[in-house]
Design an enzyme around this catalytic site. Structure first.
Site, short mmCIF file in Angstrom:
data_model
loop_
_atom_site.label_atom_id
_atom_site.label_comp_id
_atom_site.label_asym_id
_atom_site.label_seq_id
_atom_site.Cartn_x
_atom_site.Cartn_y
_atom_site.Cartn_z
CE1 TYR A 72 44.06 43.26 38.26
CE2 TYR A 72 43.58 40.94 38.61
CZ TYR A 72 43.14 42.24 38.41
OH TYR A 72 41.79 42.51 38.37
CB SER A 84 40.22 40.39 40.86
OG SER A 84 40.50 39.19 40.19
#
Length: 306
Positions: free
Chosen positions: A185, A172
């Protein structure tokens, strides 16, 4: 700070150059008959990647926790009977993932795995001071430790068998630049990114006698999937909402095609998303003070849901 103008211009130029993908025909011609393992294949980007590879003639191993959903994905692929389903829970113990699970995957692959797509993952929405440690541990297990255990075991088997292997890590942009209310995250994806970067370097020393080992890291911004809806909150409960940024992101199908292009052009890294988001990692390095201000403003104005 007067350097910001030239620095920003240089960042935009470098991002534009890095985002250009050479289109060729090599990978798509040779995918027929190759065996590809996709984790998190029951929905979202995982399912789109499986479909894209299947259209090119690859044999898919669809891995995930929910066998029924995986079988439904299998039926939506071209020539469903050519593909297989493998139950795999990345939240399981590292020993199981590096032992029994890896052996089951290797057996289902017929003793040869050509591509490993590390795609499964879980997101998070919450404030650090309110987040339970169990949430941090869960995110690290699913997004990092699980992939490390499985990937290490499968790489070892590939090297011992003397077969080529390409590893694709679906990370990501938050694995490169963290943002508020996504700490657990982002931290797990930073670790995920570092692992694959180290793996790339170390696998290269095994490239002898014509064997090929490649690692591609993919860092998307927002993709229209259920990632935010399935995210954990600070208490560990389900977030159960789709953020505006997620809902307005690129489609999983477009992201899957971009991954194919990157593999085809033998890229080592792919950043996906609008140019201003792809520029964030460079801005973080060239003008960190400005990035910190942007993130502080986001924290104060956007809240968890932005």
């Amino acid at each position: 700070r007067w350097l910001l103008g030239p620095a920003a211009a240089a960042a935009v130029g470098l991002v534009w150059l890095a985002s250009r993908r050479r289109r060729g025909s090599g990978l798509r011609r040779i995918l027929s008959g190759k065996t590809v393992l996709v984790t998190g294949a029951s929905s979202g980007l995982g399912e789109a990647l499986a479909a894209a590879f299947a259209r090119q003639g690859a044999r898919l191993l669809l891995a995930g926790r929910d066998v029924d959903k995986l079988k439904a994905t299998q039926q939506r692929l071209s020539e469903p009977a050519r593909h297989a389903v493998v139950q795999l829970d990345l939240a399981a113990s590292d020993g199981e993932l590096s032992g029994d699970a890896a052996s089951r995957v290797w057996a289902a692959a017929g003793g040869r795995l050509d591509l490993l797509i590390n795609n499964a993952g879980q997101s998070y929405r919450g404030e650090i001071v309110e987040t339970e440690m169990g949430v941090h541990r869960r995110l690290m297990q699913v997004n990092y430790f699980g992939h490390v255990a499985l990937t290490t075991a499968l790489c070892r088997k590939a090297i011992e068998a003397g077969c080529d292997l390409t590893v694709v890590g679906i990370s990501s942009l938050q694995g490169l630049v963290s943002q508020p209310y996504r700490s657990a995250y982002a931290a797990s994806k930073h670790a995920f990114q570092a692992f694959h970067d180290g793996l790339r370097a170390e696998l290269s020393r095994h490239e002898k006698s014509g064997k090929v080992y490649r690692v591609l890291t993919v860092s998307p911004a927002y993709i229209r999937t259920g990632l935010s809806a399935n995210a954990l909150t600070a208490s560990g409960a389900a977030y159960a909402k789709t953020d505006y940024a997620t809902a307005s992101g690129m489609t999983p199908e477009a992201a899957a095609e971009a991954v194919l292009d990157a593999l085809e052009s033998d890229s080592s890294e792919l950043l996906l998303g609008p140019w201003h988001l792809r520029a964030a990692p460079l801005l973080r390095r060239l003008a960190p003070w400005l990035m910190f201000k942007i993130m502080a403003k986001r924290a104060s104005s956007g809240g968890v849901t932005k």
